[in-house]
Every structure is written in C-alpha cells, then in structure tokens.
Scaffold this active site. Sequence first.
Site, PDB file in Angstrom:
ATOM      1  N   THR A 475      15.563  12.156  -9.714  1.00  0.00           N
ATOM      2  CA  THR A 475      16.099  13.229 -10.555  1.00  0.00           C
ATOM      3  C   THR A 475      15.274  14.485 -10.336  1.00  0.00           C
ATOM      4  O   THR A 475      14.191  14.428  -9.758  1.00  0.00           O
ATOM      5  CB  THR A 475      16.032  12.759 -12.028  1.00  0.00           C
ATOM      6  OG1 THR A 475      16.779  11.561 -12.134  1.00  0.00           O
ATOM      7  CG2 THR A 475      16.563  13.757 -13.016  1.00  0.00           C
ATOM      8  N   THR A 493      20.666  14.645 -11.569  1.00  0.00           N
ATOM      9  CA  THR A 493      20.232  13.329 -11.089  1.00  0.00           C
ATOM     10  C   THR A 493      21.297  12.592 -10.286  1.00  0.00           C
ATOM     11  O   THR A 493      22.489  12.783 -10.518  1.00  0.00           O
ATOM     12  CB  THR A 493      19.863  12.456 -12.317  1.00  0.00           C
ATOM     13  OG1 THR A 493      19.464  11.166 -11.888  1.00  0.00           O
ATOM     14  CG2 THR A 493      21.023  12.295 -13.276  1.00  0.00           C
ATOM     15  N   ASP A 515      22.152   2.740 -15.412  1.00  0.00           N
ATOM     16  CA  ASP A 515      21.507   3.132 -16.676  1.00  0.00           C
ATOM     17  C   ASP A 515      22.158   2.446 -17.879  1.00  0.00           C
ATOM     18  O   ASP A 515      21.652   2.547 -18.999  1.00  0.00           O
ATOM     19  CB  ASP A 515      21.565   4.656 -16.876  1.00  0.00           C
ATOM     20  CG  ASP A 515      20.393   5.355 -16.197  1.00  0.00           C
ATOM     21  OD1 ASP A 515      19.566   4.675 -15.576  1.00  0.00           O
ATOM     22  OD2 ASP A 515      20.308   6.601 -16.283  1.00  0.00           O
ATOM     23  N   SER A 540      17.771   9.510 -20.339  1.00  0.00           N
ATOM     24  CA  SER A 540      16.543   9.995 -20.990  1.00  0.00           C
ATOM     25  C   SER A 540      16.289  11.454 -20.657  1.00  0.00           C
ATOM     26  O   SER A 540      15.243  11.996 -21.016  1.00  0.00           O
ATOM     27  CB  SER A 540      15.335   9.203 -20.492  1.00  0.00           C
ATOM     28  OG  SER A 540      15.479   7.862 -20.837  1.00  0.00           O
ATOM     29  N   GLY A 566      11.986  11.569 -14.116  1.00  0.00           N
ATOM     30  CA  GLY A 566      11.034  10.500 -14.399  1.00  0.00           C
ATOM     31  C   GLY A 566      11.620   9.306 -15.128  1.00  0.00           C
ATOM     32  O   GLY A 566      10.874   8.521 -15.718  1.00  0.00           O
ATOM     33  N   GLY A 567      12.951   9.165 -15.127  1.00  0.00           N
ATOM     34  CA  GLY A 567      13.551   8.020 -15.812  1.00  0.00           C
ATOM     35  C   GLY A 567      13.204   8.059 -17.292  1.00  0.00           C
ATOM     36  O   GLY A 567      13.072   9.133 -17.890  1.00  0.00           O
TER      37      GLY A 567
HETATM   38  N1  GLU Z   1      18.938   8.225 -14.596  1.00  0.00           N
HETATM   39  C1  GLU Z   1      17.856   8.621 -15.435  1.00  0.00           C
HETATM   40  C2  GLU Z   1      18.364   9.221 -16.728  1.00  0.00           C
HETATM   41  O1  GLU Z   1      19.457   9.679 -16.783  1.00  0.00           O
HETATM   42  C3  GLU Z   1      16.970   9.610 -14.780  1.00  0.00           C
HETATM   43  C4  GLU Z   1      16.289   9.030 -13.609  1.00  0.00           C
HETATM   44  C5  GLU Z   1      15.086   9.820 -13.167  1.00  0.00           C
HETATM   45  O2  GLU Z   1      14.618  10.677 -13.876  1.00  0.00           O
HETATM   46  O3  GLU Z   1      14.607   9.569 -12.077  1.00  0.00           O
HETATM   47  O4  GLU Z   1      17.659   9.258 -17.681  1.00  0.00           O
END
Ligand code: GLU
Length: 680
Positions: A475, A493, A515, A540, A566-567
């Site tokens: 992302t 992302t 997700d 997130s 950062g997920g």
């Molecule tokens: N897919 C994640 C999200 O939507 C983000 C992934 C990332 O930040 O690498 O929260």
Amino acid sequence: MQHPDPDPVFSPVQRRFPAGLVPGLCATLLLGACGGSSSDSAVAAVADTQCAQVTDSGSVVVGSGLPGDPGAPEPASGYRAKNLVSAKTYMVITANPYASRAGCEVLKKGGSAVDAAVAVQMVLGLVEPQSSGLGGGAFMLHFDAKTKKVESYDGRETAPAAATPDYLRTISDSNTAPPLPVLTAPESGASFNLLRQSGRSIGTPGAVRMLDVAYKDHGSLPWKDLFTEASTLASNGFPISGRMAAAIDGAKVLLQTDPEAAAYFLNADGSARVLGSIIKNPAYAATLNTLASSGANALYTGAIAQNIVNKIKMTSGGSPSFAITPGLTELSDLANYQAKKRDPVCTSYRSYWVCGMGAPSSGGITVAQALGILENFYLTGYQPTSLDINGGKPTVMGLHLVSEAERLAYADRNKYIADTDFVALPGGSAAALLDKSYLRSRANLIDFSKSMGTASAGVFASPAVGSSATEGKGTTHMTIVDKQGNVVVMTTTIESGMGSFRMTNGFLLNNQLTDFSVLSTDAGGAIANSVAANKRPRSSMAPTLVFKLNADGSMGDFLLGTGSPGGATIIQYVVKTLVGVLDWGLNAQQATSLVDFGAANSATTNVGGEHPNVNNSTPAGGLAGGNDALVTGLRALGHTVSVNAQSSGISTIVKTSSGVLEGGADPRREGLALGDSFKP
Ligand code: GLU
C-alpha cells in the site's frame, strides 16, 4: 491515576525560524520589499525551487540525472534519515520521487489537490506497481478550504455479486477443498494454499472510480492533462527503484503465475529485473491514454473491463502449469461498481479536531478510539528524550500508555468494525464507540505498572460477533495541499506487495478480498468481516486530517494531514505520528521519522528495530533489543517486545501558525516532499 493535560502551545514556526526570517512573510518580499536583507539568498531561491528538492548547495529536479537527483535509484534500505521540507503555499508528499514530481507540477500550474492526486496515482501505478494502481482500491479525505468541509471517498474493492460466505474458504458448496492453487514448498515438500494466488482474492477495483467521483467534485485542470506525465514516463521508460526491484525479486516465482506479469517484471530467463534498469510499459501508457480521452468508464466497461474479468477467471497459470480456482467476477460487477461518499469520522482530541475514514475502513474509528483513551493521560509529560531529526528516543511510559490504548482500540475494531452497508456498528453509528465516557472507562483499564497483554472488546447491546484480524502489506499514502489550501490525504492499495500477481493492460490486479475473514463464524458467533456479495472487506487504512478546535468546539484551521501503508499496523503508525506532533511538539519530519511503535491486540509491542535510535542487538543469552533501555523497560512492564524492522510509509504535512507548510516523508521508504519549497 490520571493526570490533567495543559494544552500544548503549538507554534513550530517560532521554533524553527529566527525573527525576521519568517518565510510566509518573505513570499511577498520577492516582489521587492525583501531586497538587501540578510534573508535574500533563502528568499531568492524560492522562485527557482518549485517542485525541485532544495538542498544546501542548490536545488535538484527529480529525474534530471544531476548529482543528488532524488529520482536516481538507490538500494532499498531500512532507514535513510530525511530533513524537514518547508514550502510557502503548496506541497505534495508521496512514496516515490517521480510521483511527487507529477503531483507537484499539477499544483504549480494551479491544479487542485484532487487533480494532483489523480496525477500521482497514475505515476505510482507505474513506478511503485507493487503497492497501488488502477487494479486496486483507495480511501481519500478531502478538506475544502473555501467551504471548510471535510468529505471522505470510499474506493474500496467489492466482492463480486456471486460471492457467498465461503467464497474464500471452499471451491464450491459441493467441493469443500480450499481454492487452488495448492503449492508444494521445494525445501520441505509440504503443500500449502496461497489464497492470494487464486482468483477468489481479487476484488472489483475501486481507485479509479473514486478518483473520478472526487475529481467531479473538486477537479480544476482538464482530466486528460492529468495523465500526461505518467503516460510519457510509461512510454519512455524509468529506472527501477530499490523498493520496486526488491519487490520483484521477492515475488519472482509467484509472478510466474501470470505470463503477462512475468513478461513485464522478469527477464526471459526468469530472473528479476534489477535496480536501475530502465523499464517501459507501453500497455500502461495505452491504458492511461484511453482513460485520459474516454474517462474512468473505460476501466469499468469495454475492452479493459473484459480483460480484467478474463484475468480473474484464469483457470490455470504458472510454468509448469498448475490449476487455479477462478474468481466469479462478471462484467456486470465492474459496470455496477460505485465509489461512495461517506461521512468522515471526526472527533475532538484535546484542543484539536481529528477526522478519519469511516467503515469499511477501521482506520478512522480505531485511531480516534486510541486518541480518546489517551486523552485521559498527561502524555506531554512523557515526550521523547534526546530529540534529533529522527524524533529522539521514546520513553518507556509514553510507549506503554500509547500501546495499551491501542490494544483496547484494536479489541473493539476486531470485533465490531466491518462494511456498515452490511453490518451495523454498535448503536448504529461510530458515536457509541467514540463516546468520551465509554473511552474513559476503557482508559481506566490501563495499569501504569503492567501491560494488559490482550484486551477484551467493550460490551455493547448488539448481537455477539466473532473477531477477525486479517490483512497483508502492499500500500502507499500521499498527502497534498494545493495553492488554495485544499487538502487531500489518500491511502491507496492493491493489498499485498504485487497484489494477486496478475497483470492486465499494464497494471496489477489486487488481492484485497483476503482482507475479509475466511471464516464466517467463530466461537463468538457470526464474524462481522465475513464475505458477502458486493461487500467491501474491512481495511485499516487511515488517511487523517487534523484541525485546530475553536473555543466553541467547532472545527478550526487545518493543521495536519497524514497517513501510511502497513496493513493493520497502519493504525499504530498514524497514532504515533499524531501523538508526536500534537502531544510531543515534534515537527512533521520528526513525527514521521519517530520510532514506529505500538501494539495490536496481543501481548506483542512493536519497537521498530530499523530505527537508528533503537539498539536491536541481542545480548549473549538474551533477547533481541536486550541492550536497549526502552526495550528492557517495556519488558519490565510485562510487554513482549518485538524489535523487528517496521516498514511504515508515512507522509505528513503540518501547517504552522505562520502558514508555512512543513513536510516529512518516511525515512523507511523512497518518499519525497516537493512544493514551492525554500530553505529556511
Ligand atoms: N489491505 C490493507 C488495508 O486495507 C492495507 C495493506 C497495506 O497497508 O499494506 O488495510
């Protein structure tokens, strides 16, 4: 024991500029009134340095090939210290110098922040394809300087209309094996199933439709002009950056899933294309030209949409070939896709007004909950010590309080937050989760002398729901302020690095549906974030805007925009940046650079070991970080500390009380702040 908090006096410009050299004022001095003063050289440079990186020895344009060119590829590194960038009226920060340049050129021409976001996204999809692009989704917050209104845009991917609760878990109702491929690990011979490689992981892309909707509200330059920079770069080629090279190398086997992706990212012998080599993407240039001339619909209908559907429906791939379970996306899913305008999640925090992204992202509510809990503590008393450009050294108690607040916030997030078009929040809106007395009761669960380890979610009169805490990494985030003072914060992302490893028309397709929770129920009951037809997976992502709070409690002037990839850890990166600026008086760069720390809802507390102010060495017979007083101090409070490297990609712009824009790009990525910059 809780402490009262005297509101910090926020005036960074007074800290940074000696009297008589306040750049916001010297903008007018360019017209003559500044002549002869000792500030001439700083001021004279302003006219020449728009959209160039200003250094002590002059200014350098991205892609110029001159010494110090920020576009010159360097190896991906854990941490490269960066200096604060100052600008007079406009600024853009993205994770890649070419993308920052494209956005900055738009702003220089008088384009709006949304115009710049479109140009930036088109370049990012080319130069940082592992992280975001036309095949992915995004969330954007926009502040309109004229109407003083904050709006949020949801371009999250959707599950196809044919998806069922077991879409990610089983091939079909009659074949309950997990979606293919099942791969065999070469070393161990063990078989495993990589969901993101199956067609089931791919959601209907939303980023382009979201940009289209935001542009219709706030665009000012012609739509077609916003694609020129990216299309030229795609045709002429660009040098592969360190992070892109590392991403290709790390995925070189999996990229073989799709011959189109392999042909683009790999050499004929299957080796990865390397750092600094020039790569051209004519297919992407053609796609951009189509979008420029025909509008966003060209991605959702017609040939490009058909190619996307065909890629999702692939039934085999790889070399030697293996079977793949196809996704169930149809052309109608693309044609029916809607980006949505949603109410932003806004709340007061001390003397500030903080706005974030609501569901289907958990980012806004979880950041606001953590802040609402922290509001009950005198955080100013625990600011970092040994302050330097990297944000200094966090204190044990500062870190303890923030990570405990995050544990409590993540517990609610995991249990209650999902796509609110399908699952209501407790009480029907974010209000119950953000209620100040509720958050005070949560703050009372924090013990100054001991970590709580794992927190329980708060109890609300709503159906019991099980928890899920999935999410990957791949992302990027941009923060933009235009000449009119409009602001965009956008996190975008394709979910994991290189998404689903499939490419069409020059861009990668996401694996965003991973997700979702694979399971639809657990011991706690139905899981809020389970799959359903047309539902959006919980995110997130936390693009965040902060304003001053007026005496009457209303929203005041714009102060700060930030966000990060950062997920699920995004929430921790954003909270530490906000606390860094708002509670600890750090400038935009210091707060961005500050040690990445925090916790999700587990016993583990992260203290980013890549940071120069963290000693991640391992003493004989001890644990990693055992030579660092911060780490040992936390362990003494019962935290299980991880000093693994963190990979935030924070972009922060702070508007100081003198109207100067100060920007910080994350030292852990390749980002760059550009604007009508000057050297203070
Ligand atoms: N897919 C994640 C999200 O939507 C983000 C992934 C990332 O930040 O690498 O929260």
